[in-house]
Design a protein around this motif. Structure first.
Motif, mmCIF file in Angstrom:
data_model
loop_
_atom_site.group_PDB
_atom_site.id
_atom_site.type_symbol
_atom_site.label_atom_id
_atom_site.label_comp_id
_atom_site.label_asym_id
_atom_site.label_seq_id
_atom_site.Cartn_x
_atom_site.Cartn_y
_atom_site.Cartn_z
ATOM 1 N N THR A 172 -8.270 -5.031 -6.705
ATOM 2 C CA THR A 172 -7.373 -6.051 -7.218
ATOM 3 C C THR A 172 -7.151 -7.061 -6.115
ATOM 4 O OG1 THR A 172 -5.199 -5.326 -6.477
ATOM 5 C CG2 THR A 172 -6.137 -4.157 -8.360
ATOM 6 N N SER A 173 -6.805 -8.250 -6.488
ATOM 7 C CA SER A 173 -6.614 -9.303 -5.506
ATOM 8 C C SER A 173 -5.327 -9.130 -4.729
ATOM 9 C CB SER A 173 -6.597 -10.664 -6.210
ATOM 10 O OG SER A 173 -5.529 -10.705 -7.155
ATOM 11 N N GLU A 174 -4.453 -8.216 -5.162
ATOM 12 C CA GLU A 174 -3.151 -8.090 -4.520
ATOM 13 C C GLU A 174 -3.017 -6.869 -3.632
ATOM 14 O OE1 GLU A 174 0.276 -9.570 -7.142
ATOM 15 O OE2 GLU A 174 -1.203 -8.802 -8.565
ATOM 16 N N ALA A 175 -4.075 -6.056 -3.526
ATOM 17 C CA ALA A 175 -3.976 -4.849 -2.707
ATOM 18 C C ALA A 175 -3.696 -5.194 -1.251
ATOM 19 C CB ALA A 175 -5.271 -4.055 -2.802
ATOM 20 N N PHE A 176 -2.782 -4.432 -0.622
ATOM 21 C CA PHE A 176 -2.485 -4.551 0.803
ATOM 22 C C PHE A 176 -1.977 -5.937 1.191
ATOM 23 C CE2 PHE A 176 -6.283 -1.580 0.706
ATOM 24 C CZ PHE A 176 -5.497 -0.444 0.621
ATOM 25 N N SER A 177 -1.170 -6.522 0.352
ATOM 26 C CA SER A 177 -0.671 -7.864 0.653
ATOM 27 C C SER A 177 0.511 -7.850 1.627
ATOM 28 C CB SER A 177 -0.260 -8.583 -0.635
ATOM 29 O OG SER A 177 0.796 -7.883 -1.277
ATOM 30 N N SER A 178 1.073 -6.673 1.891
ATOM 31 C CA SER A 178 2.182 -6.585 2.841
ATOM 32 C C SER A 178 1.994 -5.378 3.754
ATOM 33 C CB SER A 178 3.519 -6.446 2.102
ATOM 34 O OG SER A 178 3.654 -5.156 1.544
ATOM 35 N N THR A 179 2.645 -5.430 4.914
ATOM 36 C CA THR A 179 2.541 -4.304 5.840
ATOM 37 C C THR A 179 3.215 -3.065 5.270
ATOM 38 O OG1 THR A 179 4.508 -5.110 7.011
ATOM 39 C CG2 THR A 179 2.350 -5.736 7.894
ATOM 40 N N ASN A 180 4.225 -3.232 4.417
ATOM 41 C CA ASN A 180 4.863 -2.069 3.799
ATOM 42 C C ASN A 180 3.868 -1.303 2.946
ATOM 43 O OD1 ASN A 180 7.378 -2.464 4.946
ATOM 44 N ND2 ASN A 180 8.162 -3.672 3.228
ATOM 45 N N GLU A 181 3.048 -2.033 2.173
ATOM 46 C CA GLU A 181 2.036 -1.370 1.356
ATOM 47 C C GLU A 181 1.019 -0.648 2.234
ATOM 48 O OE1 GLU A 181 0.179 -4.266 -1.061
ATOM 49 O OE2 GLU A 181 1.923 -4.642 -2.316
ATOM 50 N N ILE A 182 0.600 -1.318 3.305
ATOM 51 C CA ILE A 182 -0.403 -0.722 4.188
ATOM 52 C C ILE A 182 0.156 0.530 4.858
ATOM 53 C CG2 ILE A 182 -1.861 -1.114 6.195
ATOM 54 C CD1 ILE A 182 -1.775 -4.117 5.483
ATOM 55 N N GLN A 183 1.401 0.478 5.308
ATOM 56 C CA GLN A 183 2.017 1.655 5.932
ATOM 57 C C GLN A 183 2.091 2.816 4.961
ATOM 58 O OE1 GLN A 183 5.739 0.030 7.281
ATOM 59 N NE2 GLN A 183 4.939 -0.543 9.298
ATOM 60 N N THR A 184 2.441 2.516 3.715
ATOM 61 C CA THR A 184 2.509 3.571 2.704
ATOM 62 C C THR A 184 1.148 4.191 2.484
ATOM 63 O OG1 THR A 184 4.338 2.428 1.625
ATOM 64 C CG2 THR A 184 3.217 4.123 0.353
ATOM 65 N N TYR A 185 0.122 3.361 2.419
ATOM 66 C CA TYR A 185 -1.246 3.865 2.273
ATOM 67 C C TYR A 185 -1.629 4.732 3.472
ATOM 68 C CZ TYR A 185 -6.340 3.596 1.498
ATOM 69 O OH TYR A 185 -7.669 3.893 1.288
ATOM 70 N N LEU A 186 -1.281 4.283 4.670
ATOM 71 C CA LEU A 186 -1.623 5.024 5.881
ATOM 72 C C LEU A 186 -0.934 6.378 5.957
ATOM 73 C CD1 LEU A 186 -1.564 2.091 8.457
ATOM 74 C CD2 LEU A 186 -3.512 3.615 8.085
ATOM 75 N N ASN A 187 0.159 6.539 5.225
ATOM 76 C CA ASN A 187 0.891 7.806 5.276
ATOM 77 C C ASN A 187 0.017 8.999 4.913
ATOM 78 O OD1 ASN A 187 3.255 6.595 6.097
ATOM 79 N ND2 ASN A 187 4.190 6.570 4.056
ATOM 80 N N MET A 188 -0.998 8.765 4.085
ATOM 81 C CA MET A 188 -1.847 9.891 3.685
ATOM 82 C C MET A 188 -2.529 10.536 4.881
ATOM 83 S SD MET A 188 -5.425 8.453 2.105
ATOM 84 C CE MET A 188 -4.877 6.927 1.377
#
Length: 609
Positions: A32-48
């Motif tokens: 999607t064009s909106e994936a990882f648009s903020s550092t909060n999203e990226i941090q959440t993804y990195l939690n895995m």
């Protein structure tokens, strides 16, 4: 669309992160064009990547090799990983040490699944709107760190494997890529770690619970030291495990050793971290580090994982430790120096073994020994005092098999619910990921390998904090040099011998011994035809105590000299059957090699499998 990209950044991330594990055809990927648009999203993804397992496409998960965990059984994790070595023993011969593995034992390379997830992030992280922020740089650094960690695990297990930097397109032809050489793979890993160091935050405590610049420096020192010593010692053996395509081996080994030294020194020179001395007591401070359930703010621990029984996150380390079937070897016990800093050899050694516990006494030996192995009179977790090893226990899980019981990690002071030996999953022993001692040991070994005599004073200085914690004298290479005929490293350079021994005793039962044996190409000295031996039994107070319940040859096995054998040797003509022409690397699944395989014949099997 908003809902879709929030799902992308969740820990499961199953829709986008289709799995590439080099054991199946590539799968399609969504975007999607909106994936990882903020550092909060990226941090959440990195939690895995901070969990004990990593979720994968289609459901389920794979073990997370980038995170060290404590054991949920009695045969894995930090505390019991050394069972695949000469440090800890069980009632059976370890299959790898014994040369009994086969290609059918090969497992899929789960690290590629985690790498696939990291690569997806790196491919799309440019969508973030705040790329100039410190938070974005931290996220980028974490991604490079974890990819390096997964590839390092593959390097240790399989040697050179294929380096993949981007998620593969759904084209089976892209799987037909040859394996990188060990040198290529190592330098890719070190390159990722340089990018991690460049981007990660500089921290002075472990408070965030996330990787930071000094954690990446620690891993860089470990990777570079591993690569250099592996290449040096396997090349000296002229076996099949060094890089045959490397034409400038001496220069490359030198470069890796210098990188190991410099990465470690970058941590040391900050003056931030220090060896923990919780109570300023040399008889307990080493032990206490491993049973401090909350290590927040501890300046020895750069990064750690906490357990919390109240939140149903526990382990079984204490349950299996003291009275468990995991027992300490005589080889490890004998390697600790005397309190005066001399090798423990000769008649003094034999005399001490005749009275159970005397050889463990901190008045006699390096006090780290009595804080790693139980001696009579020490407290146990359920208010008892340790007296004798459980050699006669009828429950296999709780029967000691060497006469030496593991004290390290024993939660004698725990207030967690339950927590007794009859209660599984009640342990809260923390999982230390990186501690300052690791950096000091890497630095000292790199210096020794670069020229011990020229670096002697720097080695002494590096190891001094470890000695000071337990009240041991400073390193003296001449005094400590062990030339005993039975000592496996008796012919080593005294500087290298000293740092190897220091590493072994400081890191005992921390799941690094096998890696050390493999990178030193030392299985022929330490494993091949050696028997899993424990304490002296015949003619000792141990024999007197158990005389009415144990009968040699029936419920306790002894060798010809009266030492306990942890495993039966009936029908054997030798000890461990490790094959030095094969077992330094693990086998690759047959689906991955040869014509018609998933790699189209681009991958070859590891030597002799």
């Amino acid at each position: 669309m908003k809902k879709k990209h929030i799902l992308i950044s969740s820990m499961l991330c199953l829709g986008l992160v289709s799995c590439f594990d080099m054991n199946q055809q590539p799968q399609g990927e969504l975007s999607t064009s909106e994936a990882f648009s903020s550092t909060n999203e990226i941090q959440t993804y990195l939690n895995m990547f901070y969990q004990g397992s990593v979720p994968v496409s289609g459901g389920g998960s794979v073990a997370n090799s980038a995170i060290k965990t404590q054991s949920s059984s009695n045969s894995n994790g930090i505390a019991f990983g050394d069972v695949a070595s000469d440090n800890l023993l069980t009632s059976t011969f370890d299959s790898r040490l014994d040369g009994r593995m086969s290609v059918s034992d090969a497992v899929e390379m789960g690290d590629y699944r985690a790498i696939r997830n990291v690569n997806f992030l790196l491919q799309n992280i440019g969508r973030c709107q705040d790329q100039e922020s410190a938070a974005f740089k931290q996220c980028l650094g974490e991604a490079y760190y974890f990819r390096a960690a997964y590839y390092f695990n593959l390097l240790k297990n399989y040697g050179g494997v294929t380096w993949v930097e981007t998620p593969l397109d759904p084209d089976a032809g892209l799987m037909a890529m040859p394996r990188n050489t060990r040198t290529d793979l190592t330098n890719h890993i070190l390159g990722d770690l340089d990018l991690a160091i460049e981007n990660l935050n500089e921290q002075s405590s472990n408070a965030t619970g996330r990787v930071h610049r000094d954690v990446a420096r620690a891993l860089k020192s470990e990777v570079a030291l591993f690569a250099a010593t592996w290449e040096k010692y396997h090349r000296a053996e002229n076996d099949d495990f060094y890089d045959k395509e490397l034409t400038n081996a001496d220069a490359q080994i030198q470069d890796w050793l210098e990188q190991a030294r410099d990465a470690a020194y970058a941590v040391i020179s900050r003056g931030v971290w220090q060896i923990s001395r919780l109570n300023n007591n040399p008889l307990t401070d080493y032990r206490d580090l491993f049973v401090t359930l909350d290590l927040t703010g501890n300046q020895e621990v750069l990064w750690w994982k906490q357990y919390n029984v109240a939140a149903n996150i526990g382990n079984n380390v204490t349950y299996y430790a003291c009275e468990g079937g995991i027992s300490v070897s005589a080889s490890l016990v004998d390697d600790y120096l005397t309190r005066e800093g001399r090798p423990f050899v000769g008649q003094d050694k034999l005399d001490a073994k005749r009275t159970y516990g005397a050889e463990l006494d901190p008045d006699v030996r390096d006090p780290r020994l009595s804080q790693t192995v139980f001696m009579p009179g020490q407290p146990m977790q359920d208010t008892r005092l340790f007296e004798w090893p459980s050699l006669d226990n009828t429950t296999a899980y709780h029967r000691n098999v060497t006469g030496y019981s593991l004290l390290k990690y024993e939660e004698f002071n725990s207030n967690s619910k339950g927590g007794l030996y009859t209660s599984e999953g009640q342990g809260e022993t923390p999982a230390i990921q990186v501690r300052y001692a690791d950096i000091l040991l890497n630095y000292a070994e790199a210096l020794a390998e670069l020229g011990g005599e020229a670096n002697a004073q720097a080695i002494i200085q590096a190891l001094q904090p470890l000695r000071d914690r337990v009240g041991m004298p400073a390193v003296d290479f001449a005094r400590e040099y062990n030339t005993d005929a039975d000592y496996p490293f008796k012919d080593l350079d005294p500087y290298i011998q000293a740092v190897r021994r220091e590493r072994r005793v400081e890191k005992a039962a921390e799941n690094c011994r096998l890696t050390d044996i493999l990178r030193w190409a030392a299985a022929d000295e330490l494993i091949v035809n050696k028997y899993p031996v424990g304490a002296l039994y015949t003619g000792t107070t141990l024999e007197q105590h158990f005389a009415d319940v144990l009968t040699p040859g029936e419920n306790i096995q002894l060798n010809a000299d009266g030492y306990i054998l942890s495993a039966s040797i009936a029908g054997r003509t030798g000890g461990w059957g490790f094959r030095v022409d094969r077992d330094y690397l693990l086998p690759i699944r047959s689906e991955m090699v040869g014509a018609g395989s998933l790699t189209g014949g681009a991958w070859e099997q590891n030597p002799k499998w």
